[in-house]
Write an enzyme that holds these catalytic residues in place. Sequence first.
Site, PDB file in Angstrom:
ATOM      1  N   ASN A  77      30.047  17.951  19.593  1.00  0.00           N
ATOM      2  CA  ASN A  77      30.294  16.637  20.177  1.00  0.00           C
ATOM      3  C   ASN A  77      30.043  15.568  19.120  1.00  0.00           C
ATOM      4  O   ASN A  77      28.938  15.444  18.601  1.00  0.00           O
ATOM      5  CB  ASN A  77      29.397  16.372  21.379  1.00  0.00           C
ATOM      6  CG  ASN A  77      29.772  15.067  22.078  1.00  0.00           C
ATOM      7  OD1 ASN A  77      30.621  15.040  22.954  1.00  0.00           O
ATOM      8  ND2 ASN A  77      29.141  13.974  21.688  1.00  0.00           N
ATOM      9  N   SER A  97      26.197   8.586  17.970  1.00  0.00           N
ATOM     10  CA  SER A  97      27.180   7.533  17.713  1.00  0.00           C
ATOM     11  C   SER A  97      26.894   6.800  16.396  1.00  0.00           C
ATOM     12  O   SER A  97      25.753   6.722  15.941  1.00  0.00           O
ATOM     13  CB  SER A  97      27.164   6.526  18.865  1.00  0.00           C
ATOM     14  OG  SER A  97      27.547   7.156  20.070  1.00  0.00           O
ATOM     15  N   ASN A 123      35.060  10.973   3.343  1.00  0.00           N
ATOM     16  CA  ASN A 123      35.581  12.055   2.502  1.00  0.00           C
ATOM     17  C   ASN A 123      36.137  11.590   1.154  1.00  0.00           C
ATOM     18  O   ASN A 123      36.479  12.418   0.320  1.00  0.00           O
ATOM     19  CB  ASN A 123      36.685  12.808   3.253  1.00  0.00           C
ATOM     20  CG  ASN A 123      37.836  11.894   3.665  1.00  0.00           C
ATOM     21  OD1 ASN A 123      37.631  10.723   3.987  1.00  0.00           O
ATOM     22  ND2 ASN A 123      39.039  12.423   3.669  1.00  0.00           N
ATOM     23  N   ARG A 166      18.233   6.711   8.941  1.00  0.00           N
ATOM     24  CA  ARG A 166      18.371   5.275   9.180  1.00  0.00           C
ATOM     25  C   ARG A 166      17.061   4.572   8.873  1.00  0.00           C
ATOM     26  O   ARG A 166      15.990   5.193   8.862  1.00  0.00           O
ATOM     27  CB  ARG A 166      18.777   5.027  10.637  1.00  0.00           C
ATOM     28  CG  ARG A 166      17.784   5.534  11.656  1.00  0.00           C
ATOM     29  CD  ARG A 166      18.353   5.499  13.064  1.00  0.00           C
ATOM     30  NE  ARG A 166      17.390   5.959  14.053  1.00  0.00           N
ATOM     31  CZ  ARG A 166      17.717   6.383  15.262  1.00  0.00           C
ATOM     32  NH1 ARG A 166      18.992   6.429  15.621  1.00  0.00           N
ATOM     33  NH2 ARG A 166      16.800   6.763  16.114  1.00  0.00           N
ATOM     34  N   HIS A 215      35.994   9.247  20.789  1.00  0.00           N
ATOM     35  CA  HIS A 215      36.517   7.887  20.641  1.00  0.00           C
ATOM     36  C   HIS A 215      36.043   7.224  19.355  1.00  0.00           C
ATOM     37  O   HIS A 215      34.940   7.470  18.873  1.00  0.00           O
ATOM     38  CB  HIS A 215      36.118   6.989  21.828  1.00  0.00           C
ATOM     39  CG  HIS A 215      34.852   7.384  22.511  1.00  0.00           C
ATOM     40  ND1 HIS A 215      34.783   7.582  23.863  1.00  0.00           N
ATOM     41  CD2 HIS A 215      33.619   7.659  22.036  1.00  0.00           C
ATOM     42  CE1 HIS A 215      33.556   7.953  24.193  1.00  0.00           C
ATOM     43  NE2 HIS A 215      32.830   7.992  23.106  1.00  0.00           N
TER      44      HIS A 215
END
Length: 260
Positions: free
Chosen positions: A176, A204, A185, A239, A162
Amino acid sequence: MLEILKSHGQAVRAFHCNDYREGLGVNSRAQLAQLTAIARDRINEQLMDQGVTFIDPAQAWIGPDCTIGRDTIVWPQTHLIGECHVGADCQLGPNTRLTNTSAGDGCVIDETVAIDAKLENAVDCGPRAYLRPGTHMLNGSKAGTHVEIKKSTIGEGSKVPHLSYIGDTTMGSGVNMGAGSITCNYDGVHKHKTHIGNDVFVGSDTMIVAPGEIGDGALVAAGSVVTEPVPADALSVGRARQKNIEGWAHKHFEALRAQK
């Protein structure tokens, strides 16, 4: 026309059509719509004779160069344009438009737009998926809700469930992709490729900046921006470190309220 021909001494004779619709002409947009509906009904009736189920034949538009396999169910507002080939035991629609696209057996294609795409067997798409030209989905793969795929191969059993964009990517099997993941890209001038190995788990809200490489079995932490190759079996975290400032929120909102 008959009166004009007869007044000029031309022979006029009757010709019997077994189907009166063969003699209908198109002289207006309304007549064009009527004859298009007749052509639609003929195609759908032929497909039903071959074992295809239509929930509402009047709301499915199948082109003359398209084929559909036995026991496939066609839901309303399904459009097959150009040369499309769909296998047996599939679910097509509702609200699906395929253009020059092929799908194998046992596919579910729900609220999907696919153009120049290839779907193998047991592929699951939608709702609201967009498969752009060059998409190749291997057996058992998935493109879920609000997913866009362009010029990419999705490996066997791999899932893009999703809210993701996958472009110019080769993806292995058993992958996954977490929600909101993107392969970045385009640099503003050129398109770059991403290679994702087998059995990769991408958390995610991950950005993979192409050219990108993720090795087999790697795990990418949620919220990462991946700018370097990720080795096989590695954990990649890209991150900023979280920082908590105690008591800050209460003081902040008190100051805002004082400004009223």
